[in-house]
Enzyme design. Structure first.
Site, mmCIF file in Angstrom:
data_model
loop_
_atom_site.group_PDB
_atom_site.id
_atom_site.type_symbol
_atom_site.label_atom_id
_atom_site.label_comp_id
_atom_site.label_asym_id
_atom_site.label_seq_id
_atom_site.Cartn_x
_atom_site.Cartn_y
_atom_site.Cartn_z
ATOM 1 N N CYS A 37 25.133 -19.376 -15.563
ATOM 2 C CA CYS A 37 24.399 -20.656 -15.103
ATOM 3 C C CYS A 37 25.069 -21.098 -13.927
ATOM 4 O O CYS A 37 25.729 -22.070 -13.714
ATOM 5 C CB CYS A 37 24.234 -21.483 -16.318
ATOM 6 S SG CYS A 37 23.706 -20.789 -17.839
ATOM 7 N N ALA A 38 25.256 -19.997 -12.909
ATOM 8 C CA ALA A 38 26.059 -20.495 -11.920
ATOM 9 C C ALA A 38 25.657 -21.727 -10.875
ATOM 10 O O ALA A 38 26.672 -22.403 -10.219
ATOM 11 C CB ALA A 38 26.076 -19.417 -10.928
ATOM 12 N N GLY A 62 27.160 -23.063 -7.833
ATOM 13 C CA GLY A 62 28.472 -22.096 -7.528
ATOM 14 C C GLY A 62 29.723 -23.097 -7.654
ATOM 15 O O GLY A 62 30.986 -22.066 -7.278
ATOM 16 N N GLY A 63 29.889 -24.352 -8.190
ATOM 17 C CA GLY A 63 31.167 -24.947 -8.165
ATOM 18 C C GLY A 63 32.226 -24.271 -9.116
ATOM 19 O O GLY A 63 33.351 -24.121 -8.585
ATOM 20 N N LYS A 64 31.683 -23.830 -10.271
ATOM 21 C CA LYS A 64 32.688 -23.244 -11.121
ATOM 22 C C LYS A 64 32.830 -21.787 -10.796
ATOM 23 O O LYS A 64 33.938 -21.097 -11.033
ATOM 24 C CB LYS A 64 32.219 -23.016 -12.468
ATOM 25 C CG LYS A 64 32.250 -24.465 -13.093
ATOM 26 C CD LYS A 64 31.866 -24.736 -14.652
ATOM 27 C CE LYS A 64 31.986 -25.920 -15.250
ATOM 28 N NZ LYS A 64 30.946 -26.963 -14.592
ATOM 29 N N ASP A 90 27.980 -22.316 -18.354
ATOM 30 C CA ASP A 90 27.853 -23.779 -18.192
ATOM 31 C C ASP A 90 26.407 -24.315 -18.473
ATOM 32 O O ASP A 90 25.445 -24.180 -17.490
ATOM 33 C CB ASP A 90 28.150 -24.059 -16.694
ATOM 34 C CG ASP A 90 28.408 -25.347 -16.220
ATOM 35 O OD1 ASP A 90 28.319 -26.058 -17.259
ATOM 36 O OD2 ASP A 90 28.526 -25.717 -15.038
ATOM 37 N N CYS A 104 28.086 -30.420 -19.590
ATOM 38 C CA CYS A 104 28.624 -31.586 -19.190
ATOM 39 C C CYS A 104 27.998 -32.976 -20.128
ATOM 40 O O CYS A 104 27.414 -33.871 -19.816
ATOM 41 C CB CYS A 104 28.203 -32.155 -17.813
ATOM 42 S SG CYS A 104 26.751 -31.723 -17.205
#
Length: 429
Positions: free
Chosen positions: A238-239, A242-244, A306, A359
């Site tokens: 679940c990109a 692209g933060g992670k 995520d 989150c």
């Protein structure tokens, strides 16, 4: 603009949010376009008033005896910003753009005793979620809510592929940055009071050169807990933007392979430019299409989920969503999460690690989801989160973060981060 005019503008914006059911960011942008005389400081102050009103909507409404936009904004001015009713009325009388004078009842709201308010009101949580939040957060759930109703810091992650935290802090010295307390590559700038403006760090040359990314410390922590290693094959299922993916690439030193995928093509759109700016060379973006990930089945060392969630952990940043959440939306997110866990398991090789992240601070999306998955898939087991924490963050797991189901939960009250949940599951093969 003086404070009276800013208060009147904030009431106008919040009224627009309430009547048109639009996001705060859209309402603020529309107000700015229609009132071009307002400077950047004015717009920041008006935004702070509106967001502060929504962060403490329940407690401010109780104190004022009304949840009207006017009552909520006046409550912020008096109860959060420290303005005295008589001072406000004097300022209102001298400003043609001011709201109407405070009534005696409104002025009394400045000193309302909250000790008799219901617990959910004092916590500034939706009442229907109180049992869930108490179950998930424990005896301190009201204190947790009070902290979550505060302003968030601005957190950055130094990109280890290009710069050190020290180099980034030197570049941003004018904003007085500080190292984060947990994340090893984190930098933070605490929120200021009243009309303080959030630094616009994306105009800094360091950002343009890929030295750092804006990323909450909590997000940095759970990305580190994923435990990605050099040379591994990793799927970020679940990109999103692209933060992670960027954080994983830095941890892996650009070695191995990351497959970045998201079912929503539009969410993936920013990732291409971000990968280039951050000098990430070991990430391959897989756009959503039939069979996009078929060649990865049973081959991944690590799958990061995520998961889409209610976003309850980000209520400091998006307080309007706190009051829009419904049981139906929660149930929808739970269904999506359960399906994603099953999907993620397909791609793991024996001995591989499934990293489940949300989150959210709700147990229904966190421990409960993992428990249901483990009951249906006994070939997986919970991994030692204390050991993972020591390995990733070189410190002992702080007390109070471990959840009854074997995960960890970060919160503003416990870790000065957004709310995040992380659970590691091993495929026993």
């Amino acid at each position: 603009m003086r404070l009276p005019g800013r208060l009147a503008a904030a009431i106008e914006v919040l009224t627009d949010v309430e009547t048109r059911k639009r996001p705060v960011s859209e309402a603020l942008k529309a107000w700015g376009l229609n009132n071009r005389f307002a400077g950047a400081g004015d717009r920041a102050a008006i935004g702070n008033l509106v967001y502060d009103a929504l962060r403490r909507r329940a407690s401010h409404a109780f104190a004022m005896g009304s949840d009207s936009p006017r009552a909520l904004i006046l409550a912020v001015a008096m109860r959060d910003w420290g303005e005295m009713p008589e001072t406000l009325n004097a300022a209102f009388a001298d400003d043609a753009h001011a709201p109407d004078a405070l009534s005696a009842e409104e002025a009394a709201g400045a000193t309302t005793d909250m000790s008799g308010a219901p617990a959910a009101v004092r916590a500034d949580f939706p009442e229907w979620l109180a049992p869930s939040l108490e179950r998930g957060l424990g005896a301190d759930w009201v204190a947790e809510g009070h902290t979550m109703a505060g302003r968030p810091s601005l957190d950055l992650r130094a990109n280890a592929l290009k710069a050190s935290p020290e180099k980034v802090m030197k570049s941003l010295a004018r904003f007085s940055p500080q190292p984060t307390t947990i994340a090893p590559f984190g930098i933070t700038m605490p929120a200021g009071p009243r009309d303080a403006r959030t630094p616009n760090v994306t105009t800094d040359e360091g950002y343009q050169k890929g030295w750092f990314e804006v990323q909450d410390q909590g997000s940095q922590i759970v990305a580190a807990l994923a435990g990605a290693r050099e040379g591994e094959q990793v799927l970020d299922l679940c990109a999103g933007a692209g933060g992670k993916t960027l954080a994983l690439a830095a941890t892996m030193g650009n070695k191995g392979q990351i497959f970045a995928y998201d079912a929503d093509r539009s969410r993936l759109a920013p990732i291409y430019e971000r990968l280039k700016r951050n000098a990430v060379r070991n990430a391959q973006v897989r756009a959503p299409q039939p069979g996009a990930l078929d060649d990865l089945v049973g081959k991944m060392d690590r799958v990061v989920v995520d998961a889409p969630c209610t976003g309850t952990g980000t209520w400091r940043r998006r307080p309007d969503t706190k009051w829009k959440l419904t049981p139906e939306l929660l149930a929808q997110r739970q269904s999506e999460q359960a399906a994603l866990l099953v999907e993620a398991a397909r791609y793991l090789k024996p001995g591989g690690t499934l990293v489940y992240i949300t989150c959210s601070i709700l147990p229904e999306e966190n421990d409960d989801q993992v428990a249901a998955f483990l009951a249906a898939y006994p070939g997986f087991e919970t991994m030692d989160m204390a050991k993972a924490w020591r390995s990733a963050l070189i410190t002992d797991l702080p007390q109070g973060l471990a959840t009854p189901g074997g995960g960890i939960c970060l919160t503003p009250h416990r870790t000065n981060t957004d709310g995040f949940y992380c659970h590691l599951l091993r495929n026993k093969g």
